[in-house]
Design a protein around this motif. Structure first.
Motif, mmCIF file in Angstrom:
data_model
loop_
_atom_site.group_PDB
_atom_site.id
_atom_site.type_symbol
_atom_site.label_atom_id
_atom_site.label_comp_id
_atom_site.label_asym_id
_atom_site.label_seq_id
_atom_site.Cartn_x
_atom_site.Cartn_y
_atom_site.Cartn_z
ATOM 1 N N ASP A 1 12.074 -4.757 -54.265
ATOM 2 C CA ASP A 1 10.732 -4.795 -53.700
ATOM 3 C C ASP A 1 9.636 -4.900 -54.759
ATOM 4 N N SER A 2 10.007 -5.012 -56.046
ATOM 5 C CA SER A 2 9.001 -5.090 -57.098
ATOM 6 C C SER A 2 8.059 -6.285 -56.941
ATOM 7 N N PRO A 3 8.575 -7.500 -56.656
ATOM 8 C CA PRO A 3 7.651 -8.623 -56.485
ATOM 9 C C PRO A 3 6.666 -8.402 -55.345
ATOM 10 N N ARG A 4 7.136 -7.863 -54.226
ATOM 11 C CA ARG A 4 6.238 -7.629 -53.083
ATOM 12 C C ARG A 4 5.166 -6.596 -53.436
ATOM 13 N N LEU A 5 5.567 -5.538 -54.130
ATOM 14 C CA LEU A 5 4.595 -4.514 -54.506
ATOM 15 C C LEU A 5 3.587 -5.049 -55.525
ATOM 16 N N LEU B 1 2.460 -5.552 -48.489
ATOM 17 C CA LEU B 1 1.992 -6.520 -47.510
ATOM 18 C C LEU B 1 3.173 -7.117 -46.765
ATOM 19 N N ASP B 2 2.952 -7.438 -45.488
ATOM 20 C CA ASP B 2 3.990 -8.120 -44.714
ATOM 21 C C ASP B 2 4.074 -9.587 -45.104
ATOM 22 N N ALA B 3 2.912 -10.239 -45.201
ATOM 23 C CA ALA B 3 2.855 -11.654 -45.576
ATOM 24 C C ALA B 3 2.242 -11.760 -46.967
ATOM 25 N N LEU B 4 2.933 -12.432 -47.857
ATOM 26 C CA LEU B 4 2.473 -12.535 -49.225
ATOM 27 C C LEU B 4 1.694 -13.834 -49.435
ATOM 28 N N PRO B 5 0.448 -13.730 -49.908
ATOM 29 C CA PRO B 5 -0.336 -14.947 -50.169
ATOM 30 C C PRO B 5 0.357 -15.837 -51.196
ATOM 31 N N ARG B 6 0.430 -17.130 -50.899
ATOM 32 C CA ARG B 6 1.148 -18.057 -51.761
ATOM 33 C C ARG B 6 0.549 -18.098 -53.161
ATOM 34 N N ARG B 7 -0.764 -18.014 -53.270
ATOM 35 C CA ARG B 7 -1.410 -18.098 -54.587
ATOM 36 C C ARG B 7 -0.948 -16.972 -55.500
ATOM 37 N N TRP B 8 -0.710 -15.783 -54.921
ATOM 38 C CA TRP B 8 -0.275 -14.660 -55.738
ATOM 39 C C TRP B 8 1.214 -14.742 -56.042
ATOM 40 N N GLU B 9 1.997 -15.365 -55.169
ATOM 41 C CA GLU B 9 3.403 -15.602 -55.490
ATOM 42 C C GLU B 9 3.525 -16.509 -56.715
ATOM 43 N N MET C 1 0.777 -8.112 -63.923
ATOM 44 C CA MET C 1 1.772 -7.622 -62.971
ATOM 45 C C MET C 1 3.019 -8.509 -62.945
ATOM 46 N N VAL C 2 4.184 -7.846 -62.955
ATOM 47 C CA VAL C 2 5.471 -8.531 -62.831
ATOM 48 C C VAL C 2 6.318 -7.770 -61.821
ATOM 49 N N GLY C 3 7.358 -8.428 -61.347
ATOM 50 C CA GLY C 3 8.271 -7.786 -60.406
ATOM 51 C C GLY C 3 9.701 -8.085 -60.790
ATOM 52 N N ILE C 4 10.270 -7.247 -61.665
ATOM 53 C CA ILE C 4 11.580 -7.559 -62.236
ATOM 54 C C ILE C 4 12.606 -6.432 -62.088
#
Length: 250
Positions: A163-167, A193-201, A156-159
Protein backbone atom coordinates in the motif's frame (compact mmCIF):
# COMPACT_ATOMS: atom_id res chain seq x y z
CA UNK A 1 13.29 39.57 -43.40
CA UNK A 2 16.06 40.52 -40.97
CA UNK A 3 19.50 40.94 -42.58
CA UNK A 4 22.84 40.39 -40.86
CA UNK A 5 25.24 43.32 -40.69
CA UNK A 6 28.75 43.05 -42.08
CA UNK A 7 30.14 42.84 -38.55
CA UNK A 8 27.73 40.00 -37.71
CA UNK A 9 28.70 38.12 -40.85
CA UNK A 10 32.38 38.56 -40.06
CA UNK A 11 31.84 37.29 -36.52
CA UNK A 12 29.90 34.29 -37.82
CA UNK A 13 32.73 33.51 -40.24
CA UNK A 14 35.16 33.50 -37.33
CA UNK A 15 32.98 31.37 -35.10
CA UNK A 16 32.12 28.65 -37.59
CA UNK A 17 35.64 27.22 -37.89
CA UNK A 18 36.00 27.28 -34.08
CA UNK A 19 32.73 25.38 -33.63
CA UNK A 20 33.77 22.83 -36.22
CA UNK A 21 37.13 22.28 -34.51
CA UNK A 22 35.44 22.00 -31.10
CA UNK A 23 33.15 19.25 -32.36
CA UNK A 24 35.90 17.20 -34.01
CA UNK A 25 37.58 14.80 -31.60
CA UNK A 26 40.84 12.92 -32.11
CA UNK A 27 40.45 9.42 -33.51
CA UNK A 28 41.16 7.64 -30.19
CA UNK A 29 38.37 9.60 -28.49
CA UNK A 30 35.99 8.89 -31.33
CA UNK A 31 36.71 5.19 -30.86
CA UNK A 32 36.08 5.49 -27.11
CA UNK A 33 32.83 7.38 -27.75
CA UNK A 34 31.67 4.48 -29.90
CA UNK A 35 32.17 2.27 -26.83
CA UNK A 36 30.07 4.51 -24.57
CA UNK A 37 32.44 7.25 -23.40
CA UNK A 38 30.96 10.77 -23.06
CA UNK A 39 33.32 13.71 -23.54
CA UNK A 40 32.37 16.80 -21.53
CA UNK A 41 35.17 19.24 -22.32
CA UNK A 42 38.79 19.87 -23.18
CA UNK A 43 41.51 21.36 -21.00
CA UNK A 44 45.19 22.23 -21.28
CA UNK A 45 47.78 19.68 -20.22
CA UNK A 46 51.61 19.76 -20.17
CA UNK A 47 54.18 18.34 -22.59
CA UNK A 48 52.05 18.51 -25.70
CA UNK A 49 49.19 16.52 -24.22
CA UNK A 50 45.57 17.59 -24.55
CA UNK A 51 43.29 16.67 -21.68
CA UNK A 52 39.65 15.69 -21.98
CA UNK A 53 37.17 15.38 -19.13
CA UNK A 54 34.91 12.42 -19.76
CA UNK A 55 32.61 9.90 -18.13
CA UNK A 56 31.41 6.36 -18.69
CA UNK A 57 28.70 4.53 -16.77
CA UNK A 58 28.51 7.43 -14.34
CA UNK A 59 32.25 7.32 -13.60
CA UNK A 60 34.21 10.54 -14.27
CA UNK A 61 37.67 10.17 -15.81
CA UNK A 62 40.33 12.07 -17.71
CA UNK A 63 41.76 11.09 -21.07
CA UNK A 64 45.05 12.55 -22.36
CA UNK A 65 45.72 12.60 -26.10
CA UNK A 66 49.26 12.77 -27.48
CA UNK A 67 50.41 15.69 -29.64
CA UNK A 68 50.00 13.73 -32.87
CA UNK A 69 46.37 12.93 -31.99
CA UNK A 70 46.94 9.24 -32.59
CA UNK A 71 47.12 7.88 -29.05
CA UNK A 72 45.26 8.37 -25.79
CA UNK A 73 45.87 7.42 -22.17
CA UNK A 74 43.00 7.07 -19.67
CA UNK A 75 43.80 7.97 -16.08
CA UNK A 76 45.08 10.68 -13.76
CA UNK A 77 48.04 12.92 -14.54
CA UNK A 78 50.35 13.64 -11.58
CA UNK A 79 53.10 16.27 -11.44
CA UNK A 80 56.51 16.09 -9.74
CA UNK A 81 55.02 17.21 -6.41
CA UNK A 82 52.39 14.49 -6.52
CA UNK A 83 49.51 16.84 -7.36
CA UNK A 84 46.68 15.22 -9.27
CA UNK A 85 46.18 17.43 -12.34
CA UNK A 86 42.94 15.63 -13.22
CA UNK A 87 40.99 16.69 -10.12
CA UNK A 88 40.18 20.31 -10.99
CA UNK A 89 39.15 19.67 -14.63
CA UNK A 90 36.87 16.81 -13.61
CA UNK A 91 35.26 18.96 -10.93
CA UNK A 92 34.71 21.88 -13.31
CA UNK A 93 33.72 20.05 -16.48
CA UNK A 94 31.99 16.89 -15.23
CA UNK A 95 30.98 16.79 -11.59
CA UNK A 96 29.76 20.38 -11.13
CA UNK A 97 27.46 20.27 -14.22
CA UNK A 98 26.20 16.81 -13.23
CA UNK A 99 25.47 18.01 -9.69
CA UNK A 100 23.60 21.05 -11.03
CA UNK A 101 21.53 18.87 -13.36
CA UNK A 102 20.67 16.44 -10.57
CA UNK A 103 19.75 19.25 -8.17
CA UNK A 104 17.43 20.69 -10.82
CA UNK A 105 15.81 17.27 -11.24
CA UNK A 106 15.25 17.14 -7.47
CA UNK A 107 13.67 20.60 -7.54
CA UNK A 108 11.31 19.44 -10.31
CA UNK A 109 10.32 16.20 -8.55
CA UNK A 110 7.10 15.63 -6.61
CA UNK A 111 7.96 16.60 -3.04
CA UNK A 112 6.20 17.81 0.10
CA UNK A 113 7.68 20.78 1.92
CA UNK A 114 8.53 20.53 5.60
CA UNK A 115 9.86 23.82 6.94
CA UNK A 116 10.23 27.43 5.89
CA UNK A 117 10.76 28.37 2.26
CA UNK A 118 13.57 30.77 3.19
CA UNK A 119 15.53 28.20 5.21
CA UNK A 120 19.28 28.45 4.66
CA UNK A 121 19.61 24.73 3.94
CA UNK A 122 17.52 22.37 1.81
CA UNK A 123 17.61 18.60 2.16
CA UNK A 124 15.70 16.26 -0.15
CA UNK A 125 14.40 13.12 1.57
CA UNK A 126 13.12 10.13 -0.38
CA UNK A 127 10.31 9.10 1.94
CA UNK A 128 8.10 6.01 2.00
CA UNK A 129 4.92 6.37 4.10
CA UNK A 130 5.54 2.94 5.64
CA UNK A 131 9.19 3.58 6.53
CA UNK A 132 9.83 3.66 10.31
CA UNK A 133 13.28 5.17 9.76
CA UNK A 134 11.73 7.98 7.72
CA UNK A 135 9.57 8.73 10.76
CA UNK A 136 12.62 8.66 13.02
CA UNK A 137 14.45 11.05 10.71
CA UNK A 138 11.41 13.36 10.60
CA UNK A 139 11.34 13.44 14.40
CA UNK A 140 15.11 13.92 14.75
CA UNK A 141 15.05 16.86 12.32
CA UNK A 142 12.39 18.81 14.27
CA UNK A 143 14.85 21.17 16.04
CA UNK A 144 16.39 22.30 12.72
CA UNK A 145 13.05 22.58 10.92
CA UNK A 146 11.27 24.40 13.74
CA UNK A 147 14.20 26.81 14.11
CA UNK A 148 13.77 27.75 10.44
CA UNK A 149 17.25 26.59 9.51
CA UNK A 150 16.34 23.62 7.31
CA UNK A 151 13.59 22.85 4.87
CA UNK A 152 13.09 19.14 4.23
CA UNK A 153 11.60 18.30 0.86
CA UNK A 154 10.09 14.86 1.06
CA UNK A 155 10.30 13.21 -2.35
CA UNK A 156 7.55 10.65 -1.93
CA UNK A 157 8.14 7.05 -3.03
CA UNK A 158 6.25 3.81 -2.54
CA UNK A 159 8.65 0.89 -2.38
CA UNK A 160 8.31 -0.90 0.98
CA UNK A 161 4.78 -2.26 1.24
CA UNK A 162 1.93 -3.05 -1.13
CA UNK A 163 0.00 0.00 0.00
CA UNK A 164 3.03 2.34 -0.05
CA UNK A 165 2.31 3.75 -3.53
CA UNK A 166 -1.33 4.46 -2.64
CA UNK A 167 -0.36 6.15 0.62
CA UNK A 168 2.37 8.20 -1.07
CA UNK A 169 -0.04 9.44 -3.73
CA UNK A 170 -2.69 10.15 -1.10
CA UNK A 171 -0.21 12.43 0.68
CA UNK A 172 0.85 14.18 -2.51
CA UNK A 173 -2.77 14.72 -3.55
CA UNK A 174 -3.95 15.99 -0.15
CA UNK A 175 -5.48 19.46 0.11
CA UNK A 176 -2.60 20.41 2.40
CA UNK A 177 0.22 17.93 1.73
CA UNK A 178 2.54 19.44 4.35
CA UNK A 179 -0.06 19.15 7.10
CA UNK A 180 -1.03 15.65 5.96
CA UNK A 181 2.58 14.45 6.03
CA UNK A 182 3.22 16.03 9.43
CA UNK A 183 0.15 14.30 10.87
CA UNK A 184 1.16 11.00 9.26
CA UNK A 185 4.69 11.11 10.68
CA UNK A 186 3.34 12.21 14.07
CA UNK A 187 1.18 9.09 14.28
CA UNK A 188 -2.10 9.87 12.48
CA UNK A 189 -1.92 7.79 9.27
CA UNK A 190 -3.14 9.36 6.07
CA UNK A 191 -6.47 8.07 4.78
CA UNK A 192 -5.77 6.29 1.47
CA UNK A 193 -7.63 7.55 -1.60
CA UNK A 194 -9.94 5.16 -3.43
CA UNK A 195 -9.17 6.64 -6.85
CA UNK A 196 -5.62 7.73 -7.54
CA UNK A 197 -5.12 10.79 -9.76
CA UNK A 198 -3.16 9.81 -12.86
CA UNK A 199 -0.86 12.84 -12.64
CA UNK A 200 0.35 11.74 -9.21
CA UNK A 201 0.82 8.13 -10.34
CA UNK A 202 3.14 9.40 -13.06
CA UNK A 203 4.90 11.75 -10.64
CA UNK A 204 5.50 8.88 -8.21
CA UNK A 205 7.05 6.78 -10.95
CA UNK A 206 9.35 9.67 -11.87
CA UNK A 207 10.39 9.90 -8.21
CA UNK A 208 11.28 6.21 -8.27
CA UNK A 209 13.37 6.75 -11.41
CA UNK A 210 15.18 9.70 -9.80
CA UNK A 211 15.92 7.65 -6.69
CA UNK A 212 17.47 4.92 -8.84
CA UNK A 213 19.46 7.53 -10.77
CA UNK A 214 21.01 8.69 -7.49
CA UNK A 215 21.92 5.12 -6.60
CA UNK A 216 19.68 5.10 -3.54
CA UNK A 217 18.06 1.80 -2.57
CA UNK A 218 16.80 2.48 0.96
CA UNK A 219 14.66 5.06 2.74
CA UNK A 220 15.13 7.62 3.96
CA UNK A 221 17.35 8.48 1.01
CA UNK A 222 18.94 11.88 1.46
CA UNK A 223 20.32 14.34 -1.10
CA UNK A 224 21.92 17.56 0.08
CA UNK A 225 24.72 20.02 -0.64
CA UNK A 226 27.91 20.13 1.37
CA UNK A 227 31.06 22.07 0.44
CA UNK A 228 29.57 22.88 -2.98
CA UNK A 229 29.05 19.22 -3.79
CA UNK A 230 25.92 17.13 -4.05
CA UNK A 231 25.99 14.42 -1.40
CA UNK A 232 23.74 11.45 -0.71
CA UNK A 233 23.09 9.21 2.27
CA UNK A 234 20.79 6.31 3.07
CA UNK A 235 19.02 5.21 6.22
CA UNK A 236 18.76 6.94 9.57
CA UNK A 237 21.96 9.01 10.07
CA UNK A 238 24.00 8.85 13.23
CA UNK A 239 23.94 11.91 15.51
CA UNK A 240 27.28 13.07 14.11
CA UNK A 241 26.19 12.55 10.49
CA UNK A 242 22.90 14.31 11.20
CA UNK A 243 24.77 17.51 12.05
CA UNK A 244 26.81 17.27 8.87
CA UNK A 245 23.62 17.01 6.85
CA UNK A 246 21.47 19.55 8.70
CA UNK A 247 24.15 21.81 10.16
CA UNK A 248 25.02 22.61 13.78
CA UNK A 249 22.30 21.69 16.24
CA UNK A 250 20.11 24.71 17.14
Amino acid sequence: MRQLSRSSLALAALLLPLAAVAEELPAPLQALEAEGLSVHGRFAAPDGLTGYAASANGQAMTVFVTADGEHAVIGNLVDAEGNNLSTAPLERLVRAPQDAETWEALEDSAWIADGREDAERIVYVFTDPNCPYCRRFWQAARPWVEAGRVQLRHVMVGILERDSPRLAISLLAADDPSAALAAHEAGTPVAPLDALPRRWELALQENHTLMERLGLVATPGLAYRLEDRLRTAQGMPSAERLEKILGPRP
